[in-house]
Write an enzyme that holds these catalytic residues in place. Structure first.
Site, mmCIF file in Angstrom:
data_model
loop_
_atom_site.group_PDB
_atom_site.id
_atom_site.type_symbol
_atom_site.label_atom_id
_atom_site.label_comp_id
_atom_site.label_asym_id
_atom_site.label_seq_id
_atom_site.Cartn_x
_atom_site.Cartn_y
_atom_site.Cartn_z
ATOM 1 N N LYS A 215 -16.440 12.233 0.382
ATOM 2 C CA LYS A 215 -17.260 11.868 -0.778
ATOM 3 C C LYS A 215 -18.618 12.593 -0.736
ATOM 4 O O LYS A 215 -18.980 13.189 0.288
ATOM 5 C CB LYS A 215 -17.440 10.348 -0.799
ATOM 6 C CG LYS A 215 -16.128 9.590 -1.077
ATOM 7 C CD LYS A 215 -16.390 8.086 -1.131
ATOM 8 C CE LYS A 215 -15.141 7.311 -1.503
ATOM 9 N NZ LYS A 215 -15.424 5.851 -1.580
ATOM 10 N N TYR B 46 -10.113 6.675 -10.386
ATOM 11 C CA TYR B 46 -10.390 5.270 -10.087
ATOM 12 C C TYR B 46 -9.938 4.360 -11.240
ATOM 13 O O TYR B 46 -10.606 3.368 -11.541
ATOM 14 C CB TYR B 46 -11.880 5.073 -9.808
ATOM 15 C CG TYR B 46 -12.308 5.517 -8.409
ATOM 16 C CD1 TYR B 46 -11.727 4.967 -7.268
ATOM 17 C CD2 TYR B 46 -13.317 6.463 -8.238
ATOM 18 C CE1 TYR B 46 -12.122 5.359 -5.996
ATOM 19 C CE2 TYR B 46 -13.726 6.865 -6.963
ATOM 20 C CZ TYR B 46 -13.121 6.297 -5.857
ATOM 21 O OH TYR B 46 -13.520 6.679 -4.585
ATOM 22 N N ASN C 187 -19.535 5.188 1.469
ATOM 23 C CA ASN C 187 -18.616 4.999 2.597
ATOM 24 C C ASN C 187 -17.807 6.251 2.956
ATOM 25 O O ASN C 187 -16.735 6.161 3.554
ATOM 26 C CB ASN C 187 -17.740 3.765 2.375
ATOM 27 C CG ASN C 187 -16.867 3.889 1.150
ATOM 28 O OD1 ASN C 187 -16.872 4.918 0.479
ATOM 29 N ND2 ASN C 187 -16.113 2.853 0.854
ATOM 30 N N HIS D 226 -12.541 8.811 0.885
ATOM 31 C CA HIS D 226 -11.494 8.125 0.125
ATOM 32 C C HIS D 226 -10.151 8.457 0.746
ATOM 33 O O HIS D 226 -9.937 9.575 1.204
ATOM 34 C CB HIS D 226 -11.486 8.604 -1.336
ATOM 35 C CG HIS D 226 -10.256 8.169 -2.083
ATOM 36 N ND1 HIS D 226 -10.140 6.928 -2.668
ATOM 37 C CD2 HIS D 226 -9.063 8.795 -2.282
ATOM 38 C CE1 HIS D 226 -8.927 6.821 -3.207
ATOM 39 N NE2 HIS D 226 -8.256 7.931 -3.003
ATOM 40 N N GLU E 65 -2.614 10.369 -7.288
ATOM 41 C CA GLU E 65 -3.929 10.965 -7.041
ATOM 42 C C GLU E 65 -3.825 12.449 -6.675
ATOM 43 O O GLU E 65 -4.662 13.251 -7.098
ATOM 44 C CB GLU E 65 -4.642 10.194 -5.922
ATOM 45 C CG GLU E 65 -4.987 8.761 -6.328
ATOM 46 C CD GLU E 65 -5.509 7.907 -5.171
ATOM 47 O OE1 GLU E 65 -5.777 6.720 -5.401
ATOM 48 O OE2 GLU E 65 -5.646 8.427 -4.034
#
Ligand code: IDP
Ligand code: MG
Length: 150
Positions: free
Chosen positions: A9, A49, A112, A115, A126
């Site tokens: 990310k 998402y 965080n 992914h 995805e």
């Protein structure tokens, strides 16, 4: 062989942790079969998402995930979805076990670092968002016999 999607990310790229994160994935034995740096836009974020669009944190997530470039990785290996989720640790870095990427490197749920697809079905969906078929490589590694039981 099953595949899964990992994204380093924007916080991982900005903090110079891409190498550390990719290194952990490689050391685990997962094979990188696709890799690219891209900057997600709002449309891509909503697609990726899709399950979270209605959640209260979605606007924050959208701002974050589109805030800078990410590195998308297509990974292959036996039980790779679970293997990657284990490497990542729990969604909230404060609950993630030490030794995991989020447990070792993060402090907040919104930042965080990584992914990973949560099921084979999500992985398929995805991966098709981030990679064309011709961007996924088929190749053998001479070490595979030391990593993967036949
Ligand atoms: P996952 O990344 O571990 O699969 P998900 O529940 O799918 O977790 O949530 C997607 C992402 O949305 C998380 O990785 C995190 O960045 C963000 N997120 C989830 N819950 C919250 C929250 O309560 N506040 C802020 N961001 C959140
Ligand atoms: Mg998820």
């Amino acid at each position: 062989m099953n595949k899964t999607l990992a994204l380093v990310k924007p916080d991982g790229v900005q903090r110079g942790l891409s190498g550390e994160i990719i290194s952990r994935i490689e050391k685990k034995g997962l094979k990188i079969v696709g890799m690219k740096m891209i900057r997600m836009d709002g449309e891509l974020a909503k697609l990726h998402y899709a399950d979270h669009v209605e959640k209260p944190f979605f606007p924050t997530l959208m701002d974050f995930i589109t805030s800078g470039p990410i590195i998308a990785l297509a990974l292959e290996g036996p039980n790779c979805v679970q293997a990657l989720r284990n490497l990542m640790g729990s969604t909230n870095p404060n609950e993630a076990t030490p030794g995991s990427i989020r447990g070792d490197l993060g402090l907040s749920v919104g930042n965080n670092l990584i992914h990973g697809s949560d099921s084979d079905e999500s992985a398929k969906r995805e991966l098709s968002i981030f990679f064309n078929e011709n961007e996924l490589f088929k190749y053998e590694r001479s070490i595979d016999g030391w990593i993967i039981e036949s």
